[in-house]
Structure formats: C-alpha cells, structure tokens
Design a protein around this motif. Structure first.
Motif, PDB file in Angstrom:
ATOM      1  N   GLY A 278      54.531  53.948  48.839  1.00  0.00           N
ATOM      2  CA  GLY A 278      53.639  54.996  50.050  1.00  0.00           C
ATOM      3  C   GLY A 278      53.692  56.089  50.249  1.00  0.00           C
ATOM      4  N   PHE A 279      54.528  56.758  49.345  1.00  0.00           N
ATOM      5  CA  PHE A 279      54.435  57.897  49.376  1.00  0.00           C
ATOM      6  C   PHE A 279      54.069  58.893  48.820  1.00  0.00           C
ATOM      7  N   GLN A 280      53.421  58.070  47.441  1.00  0.00           N
ATOM      8  CA  GLN A 280      53.199  58.911  46.589  1.00  0.00           C
ATOM      9  C   GLN A 280      51.348  57.980  46.203  1.00  0.00           C
ATOM     10  N   SER A 281      50.888  57.208  47.014  1.00  0.00           N
ATOM     11  CA  SER A 281      49.626  56.617  47.093  1.00  0.00           C
ATOM     12  C   SER A 281      49.729  55.949  48.368  1.00  0.00           C
ATOM     13  N   ILE A 282      47.734  55.451  48.564  1.00  0.00           N
ATOM     14  CA  ILE A 282      47.533  55.281  49.751  1.00  0.00           C
ATOM     15  C   ILE A 282      47.168  53.888  49.474  1.00  0.00           C
ATOM     16  N   GLY A 283      47.165  53.570  47.543  1.00  0.00           N
ATOM     17  CA  GLY A 283      47.308  52.672  47.059  1.00  0.00           C
ATOM     18  C   GLY A 283      46.349  52.121  45.817  1.00  0.00           C
ATOM     19  N   PRO A 284      46.659  51.705  45.475  1.00  0.00           N
ATOM     20  CA  PRO A 284      45.698  51.037  43.689  1.00  0.00           C
ATOM     21  C   PRO A 284      44.716  50.543  44.026  1.00  0.00           C
ATOM     22  N   ASP A 285      43.956  50.537  42.585  1.00  0.00           N
ATOM     23  CA  ASP A 285      42.076  50.701  42.553  1.00  0.00           C
ATOM     24  C   ASP A 285      41.370  49.059  43.333  1.00  0.00           C
ATOM     25  N   LYS A 286      41.608  48.513  43.913  1.00  0.00           N
ATOM     26  CA  LYS A 286      41.164  47.306  44.254  1.00  0.00           C
ATOM     27  C   LYS A 286      39.840  46.747  43.960  1.00  0.00           C
ATOM     28  N   VAL A 287      39.213  47.913  43.896  1.00  0.00           N
ATOM     29  CA  VAL A 287      38.213  47.459  43.081  1.00  0.00           C
ATOM     30  C   VAL A 287      37.977  47.015  41.697  1.00  0.00           C
ATOM     31  N   ASN A 288      38.814  47.355  41.597  1.00  0.00           N
ATOM     32  CA  ASN A 288      38.659  47.246  39.284  1.00  0.00           C
ATOM     33  C   ASN A 288      40.245  45.595  40.271  1.00  0.00           C
ATOM     34  N   GLN A 289      40.695  45.143  40.785  1.00  0.00           N
ATOM     35  CA  GLN A 289      41.665  44.394  41.414  1.00  0.00           C
ATOM     36  C   GLN A 289      40.553  42.648  40.761  1.00  0.00           C
ATOM     37  N   LEU A 290      39.295  43.443  41.767  1.00  0.00           N
ATOM     38  CA  LEU A 290      38.285  41.968  42.237  1.00  0.00           C
ATOM     39  C   LEU A 290      37.671  41.767  41.086  1.00  0.00           C
ATOM     40  N   ARG A 291      37.816  43.004  40.192  1.00  0.00           N
ATOM     41  CA  ARG A 291      36.588  42.776  39.358  1.00  0.00           C
ATOM     42  C   ARG A 291      37.951  41.345  37.918  1.00  0.00           C
ATOM     43  N   HIS A 292      38.726  42.371  37.709  1.00  0.00           N
ATOM     44  CA  HIS A 292      39.378  40.752  37.030  1.00  0.00           C
ATOM     45  C   HIS A 292      39.300  39.437  37.517  1.00  0.00           C
ATOM     46  N   VAL A 293      39.756  39.340  39.072  1.00  0.00           N
ATOM     47  CA  VAL A 293      40.256  38.053  39.575  1.00  0.00           C
ATOM     48  C   VAL A 293      38.351  37.348  38.944  1.00  0.00           C
ATOM     49  N   LYS A 294      37.513  37.842  39.133  1.00  0.00           N
ATOM     50  CA  LYS A 294      36.322  37.189  39.267  1.00  0.00           C
ATOM     51  C   LYS A 294      36.224  37.445  37.217  1.00  0.00           C
ATOM     52  N   LEU A 295      36.095  37.523  36.673  1.00  0.00           N
ATOM     53  CA  LEU A 295      36.577  37.236  35.491  1.00  0.00           C
ATOM     54  C   LEU A 295      37.378  36.519  34.209  1.00  0.00           C
ATOM     55  N   LEU A 296      38.646  36.576  34.748  1.00  0.00           N
ATOM     56  CA  LEU A 296      39.810  35.613  34.986  1.00  0.00           C
ATOM     57  C   LEU A 296      40.326  34.647  35.004  1.00  0.00           C
ATOM     58  N   GLN A 297      40.058  34.838  36.788  1.00  0.00           N
ATOM     59  CA  GLN A 297      39.640  33.610  37.744  1.00  0.00           C
ATOM     60  C   GLN A 297      41.061  32.825  37.750  1.00  0.00           C
ATOM     61  N   SER A 298      42.062  31.917  36.466  1.00  0.00           N
ATOM     62  CA  SER A 298      42.619  31.332  37.183  1.00  0.00           C
ATOM     63  C   SER A 298      43.897  31.354  35.778  1.00  0.00           C
TER      64      SER A 298
END
Lengths: 419, 419
Positions: A278-298
C-alpha cells in the motif's frame, strides 16, 4: 576412436562449421519467450469487455483501489496455485515484481514486524537449487543475499542436503523453487520433496520462507506429464502455511508482457505484505484482471487454452530432442532430459565445455543462454550446463539451431579429446 | 456577536446538525478520485487496438521486453513533462510505484553507485512542503526518512527556507513537490520557485534530488490557469539535470487504476535506474501503452481530452466554492483558495478545529480526508487544514456535502468562541 579418427572427424566438423558460418545465421534460443502464434492465442483480450467495466461485486474496475485484486480474479488464479481464494493477492503484469517485493520486504521491513527483518543480521543466505533460474539469483545478488547452491535430481532439490543446511545455519532465510517443469531441467518435484519443503518451516526459524515460483503450473506439453502435489495441503498438515510464498502468472498463458501475476501465502503473511504494498501503489490494473477472467473463465478454460500452447510447443521440443538423440545419443558428448512441460531443455556437456560451446555457437550467429547463467553468480563449477529455450523461433529456425548446436557440441568435445 | 447571540446561533446550528444527522447521509469527499463520467471518457481504450498489437518500430507489444517503454509512448508523455523523449521511462499503472522505487533505490542501492546510497548515513531527511500529499509522506515514513515540513505560499514552497535548510544540513537528501495545482492547495509554483528548485542541485550534495510529482500537469479546470515553467530547461541552464526526477501518469487522464505512469530524469540517472528496475521486472505492460497512444495521440489530443474532464469538474468545484463563499465568506471562520485546476480545495479552519470539524462531519455520515493527513506524521501543528476532494460524488452529493461541511465548520467555530 583412434587419434587419427578423431583428427579426421574434427576436420570434417570444422568444415561443416565453416559452412554454417558462411550462412550468416541469426538464431536465438536464449530466453523462455512465447512464440508469436502463442501470444496470438489471446488476441481476444483487447476489446473483450465490450464496454462493461464492472466487476461481479459492482466495482468499477477503471477507478482506483483494490490493492489485492478482484474477487473473480482471485477465484480463477487460486485454481492455478491450488490455494483457497482468500489466500491470494493479484499483482500487476509480473510475478518477478511480486517475488522481488517479497524478498525486499522480508529483508528491509520484516515479515513479522521490524524485529524479524532479515537485514538485522549481518549475514543473509538463500539456498539455490541448481541448475536454476538466473532472475531468482539476480534478485539475491542485487539485494546482497549470499547464495548457496544445492544439487537437484529428477525429484527436485536434494532434500537431505537442504534439511541439513537449514538445520545447521540460521542465516539461511529462504530457498528458491520452480516445482513443476523446473527452469531449466524440466523436472517435477516429487510428492516427498514437496512434503519436505512444507516441513522446512518447522526445522528453520520463524522467518524462513520457501519462494515457490510455480511459473509453469499449467504449462504441460505432454498430456501424460506428472501432476504436482499440493504444497499448501502439506503446509496445513504440518502447520507451516506462513513459511511459504507461492507465485504464478499468465505471462506464458496470455500475453508475456501484459498478463496478470498472483501470489499466495498465509493470511497473516498476506496481511503484512498488503500493508507494505500500500505504500507503493493504490492497486494493480483491475481492467486487465477482468479481461483475463472473461478470456480464461475457469480452471477448465485455462486447461483448454494451455492445450493450444502445447500444440505449438510440442513440435519445437520434439525437433530439438530428436536432433540431440540422433546426433549425440550414445556418444557420451552430452546429457539431457525430455521435459513433459515448461519452456526449457537442460543440456549438460562434458565438464569444462559449456562456455566453449556457447562461444562457438555465438560466433556463427546462434545465441544461446550464457553458460553459467543457471548457477548463482554465473558460476557453473563443472562448466557444463546449457539451457535451450525452443519456444520463440519458428520450427524451421528451431531445427536449424538444434543442428548448429549439436555441431558445436561435437566440435568442442572432440577438440577436448584431442587436447 | 454577543454571548447571547452566539448561544442562540449555536442552538440553531445544533438543530440543523441534528436534522442532517437524521438524514443518514453517506457522502465521501476523501480522495482525489475521478468520477464515473470522467473514467468513462476513455472507455474506447479496451478494443482500440483492433487486433493490431504492433508498435511503430515493429515490436510485438504482447511479448516480453522493453524495460523503459515504447518509443511512441515516450514521445507522447514527454510532452506532458516537458522533457526530451530520450529522457523518459514509461512504467506500469502507478506513478506512486515509480516514486517509491526511486526513493528506495537512492536509499538502498545508490543513485551513483553503492557509495552514494543514502542509507550509508545514519540520518536521511526530506523537506516536505506543507500542506502536501499524504502518500509522499507515507513513503518517507515507511522507509525511515525523517521529514521536515516547510511552509508554502501561493508561489510554492518558501524557497528562502528551503535553500537555508539544504545548505545547512547535508542529511537532507530530497524535497517533495507537486508543482502545478499542488495537492492540496492548488497553487502553481512560480517561475522563480522553479528556477530555485533547479538550482538546489548546486547548493546541495551530489545525491540530493527534487521529487517533482507533476500529477496534475495537464489537469486544468479553468482555461485561464497559469502555465508551469519548464523545470528541465532551468536544470540545463544550471547544469543540474541529475538532481531532478519528474513524475506523471494518466491516472486522472484515462483510467485511474489502469493508466500509464512515466518519469523523467537525466540520462545518467535513468540508466542507473533502469538497471535497478531490471531486477524487478522484465518490463511494464506495453499493450496498455499502445492503447494510450492510440487514444490520446498527441499533446493536442491530451488537451482536448482534458477539456472534457474540466467540463465535469467545473460545476463540482463551483458548488463547493460558492457554498464556502456564501456561508463562510467574511465570517473569519475559514480560509481557502480557488484552484484553477487539479483535484482539491484546501480549507483552513480557525486554529485547533480541523479534527473537530472532520469528526462532526463523520458523525453525520460525511467522510472527509482525516485532519492532519496533509502534514508529515499526520501532525498539523495548527490543527487547521482540511482537504476537500469534490471530483467523485455526483453534483448533488457534492452540494449536500459542501452544505454539511460549512455547517460543521460553523458549529465548531462557534463552540470554540463559547469556550
């Protein structure tokens, strides 16, 4: 062979080598880099959201927040590591960054408060199973951690030696592992090895960690490849969940440079680590996480996707292995394993020849991973191990490289015999 | 007002406060977070590549590599920082990560070799213009760097004091700056301030750095907002290019959590920094860089895009400022500036009331940035500064929050007068 036969063979090889030199080759087998057809398997990623940037719980993935990742990304990638989805943190595009940050955190800040920082001691050491991954070794060297090589066999690191050293030396704070399709030998750690890794937390001090880089967790080439035992289950059995950090990524699943990395450890470790993050970042790229979930699914979606990779990798590995077998099999000029997955073929020349072979290859335009790279400090005491990475070039180039490589091995071996 | 008038006003305010409390508000003005309509301005990002993952120089952006970013991303974002496109490094989604990594690098590894590591000294200090950005201060506190507050006025940090302290104390290794639409005061550093920042490198030691976080470089709300002088040009004039690191990002241009960060410094600094970065990552997400280049295209494209943000921000800032003026103007109960850009309105209560106002607001469901957050160690010696961040809520909620806020300010102020 008699001396005369050796001389005549040497001359024949030299003229073949000259002929290759004149072809001005520009071949490269240095890095475990997916091929163009492999990354193209995930081209649907860009645009896959179709304008819907909302996570399952309603989070707007475009905005700030979420230091540890989306719930659906945790659920998906915990299947890769074999851990519960509440014991995972999703990172940016690089598991190397997560690994570096964990080691740096344990060294400078302390996994369990300032008293526990490894840097409080004058000496900090890591066990490094060899041959291994140069970027692991580079993290240690950069951060001033002394590396102790430990031999491996087809079951993983020699655990008798690992346990002996860990028991004897409290300055040893960790061990690097690539448990499935190990980089570079391709071995899959045995169940016994994995249980004994899980038990190290009870032999070592409270601040010892297994850096378990499961980079090739789902990267099977042959369907019959051995499965990997579940490290976390052994940790639960032995009460050592906090002695292990597991890592993975989609770098060799989707886009090598634009995937999603993830890590798992005990709830207590992750809580401390997230505070540090939390001292280094407000958070990683969630858009790309969602893309990956949609592509790979399970998990099944990942397995189906990985089979497409395997189809592209299989002929490349087969070309190298067939060339090694036909040209060097039974000659005593080299030893290698046939990996069932991963990205590498680990080749051992006769002692004292790895640097010479790599140099001979470089001189005719064939780039190989530098000899010694698979050892801490670049120091292969036998000067024998060479890592071959056949994924990126075209099949034609892989074949050409394999042929050039065996020629260099023969030339160096016979020159050595003549000395 | 007489004591009786004060008492009667206090009772009136208290009943208004009770009425608000019964409305069960859930309002939040804590963070400088873009609104939903703002992030939606960049919805074209996902899918913008239309299957073409090739950079201008032929690089396959899907694969590994490129520790410092794509050439076209460098060309685009160097226009934001006003630096040459060969003096820029493109990062991941967070400029905070780049800043943390620079400070950590200078501290632990050394900008100019191990001898230069700040950590070699027992004391490492930073100047922190106040009020300032809490995440800058958190980096220092986490890494054990002592913070010395320095006052600011409408021209930026008071440079007489900065120069005096830097000359007198070699343990001072850096200064944090947000030069345009400063967080939180909104001031734009004057030309003279910027030239004097550039000259610090000649007063301070070789290892002193200006951490120049140009987070709001292009984030104009009013077209008449003052421009920012070019820091690097002054550095060239005074030969101090290596004393400055500049940072920026598209977090408040495109997607707050999935943008592109970048930094600039001298070629020598960047070369050393890239070597350090190489131990942590094989390179940032180039696919997202290419998306951003396609969306924003040029400096003119960025300006046009930012004007759309300004249209959404203008009424929110106007609502807060109008409420402050109509309710508190001339009362002596508070002071504030009208920013021409950025994300914040900095409000000063009478001394000793900031915590009380924030508590009063919290108790009726109005979340404000914690009092003290704009000072190192959370210590506002006057207990006076409150940062208001009106970008995220709906205009209606911003208006409601502003009204609740001024009520809390009045209540606290009159209670203080009655004590």
């Amino acid at each position: 062979m008699s001396a005369a036969e050796l001389n005549s063979e040497f001359e024949a090889l030299q003229s073949q080598y000259q002929a290759l030199a004149e072809r001005n080759l520009a071949l490269d087998l240095t890095r475990g880099k997916p091929g163009t057809e492999q990354v193209a398997l995930s081209d649907a990623l860009d645009g896959i959201l179709e304008g819907d940037y909302t996570a399952a719980n309603g989070t707007d993935v475009r905005n700030y927040g979420g230091i540890d990742g989306l719930a659906e990304a945790k659920a998906l990638f915990s299947t890769v590591l074999g851990t519960p989805d509440n014991e995972i943190v999703i990172g940016g595009n690089s598991s190397l960054t997560l690994m570096y940050t964990v080691v740096d955190f344990a060294l400078s800040v302390g996994l369990r408060g300032p008293e526990s920082a490894w840097g409080n001691s004058d000496e900090v050491k890591f066990l490094c199973p060899v041959p291994g991954y140069d970027r692991h070794f580079a993290i240690c060297e950069h951060l001033g951690i002394e590396m102790i090589p430990v031999p491996m066999d087809e079951n993983g690191p020699l655990m008798d030696e690992v346990e002996k050293r860990v028991s004897a030396d409290p300055a040893i704070k960790g061990i690097w592992c690539v448990p499935r399709f190990s980089n570079p030998t391709g071995c899959v750690y045995s169940d016994d090895t994995i249980e004994r890794l899980a038990k190290l937390g009870n032999i070592a001090g409270d601040d010892f960690i297994v850096m378990y880089d499961n980079a090739y967790a789902v990267h099977t080439i042959n369907a019959a490849a051995p499965a990997l035992a579940n490290l976390r289950e052994y940790c639960v059995k032995h009460g050592t969940e906090s002695s292990v950090f597991q890592f993975g990524s989609t770098s060799k699943v989707t886009f090598a440079g634009a995937g999603v990395a993830f890590m798992s450890s005990s709830a207590a470790n992750l809580s401390a680590f997230k505070e540090h993050l939390g001292f280094q970042s407000i958070g990683p790229d969630k858009v790309n996480q969602l893309r990956h979930v949609k592509l790979l699914q399970s998990a099944a979606g990942i397995a189906a996707h990985m089979e497409k990779h395997a189809e592209l990798l299989r002929p490349r590995f087969a070309a190298v292995l067939a060339t090694l077998e036909s040209e060097l099999g039974g000659t005593g000029m080299g030893e290698w394993l046939s990996p069932e997955g991963g990205y590498f073929i680990s080749f051992n020349t006769r002692p004292g020849l790895a640097r010479e072979v790599v140099k001979l290859a470089a001189d005719i335009g064939v780039a190989l991973t530098p000899a010694g790279a698979t050892y801490p400090y670049g120091n292969d005491p036998e000067d024998s191990n060479i890592r071959l990475a056949p994924s990126y070039p075209s099949l034609e180039d892989v074949q050409a490289t394999a042929e050039a490589f065996v020629l260099c091995v023969k030339l160096a071996s016979i020159r050595q015999a003549l000395r």
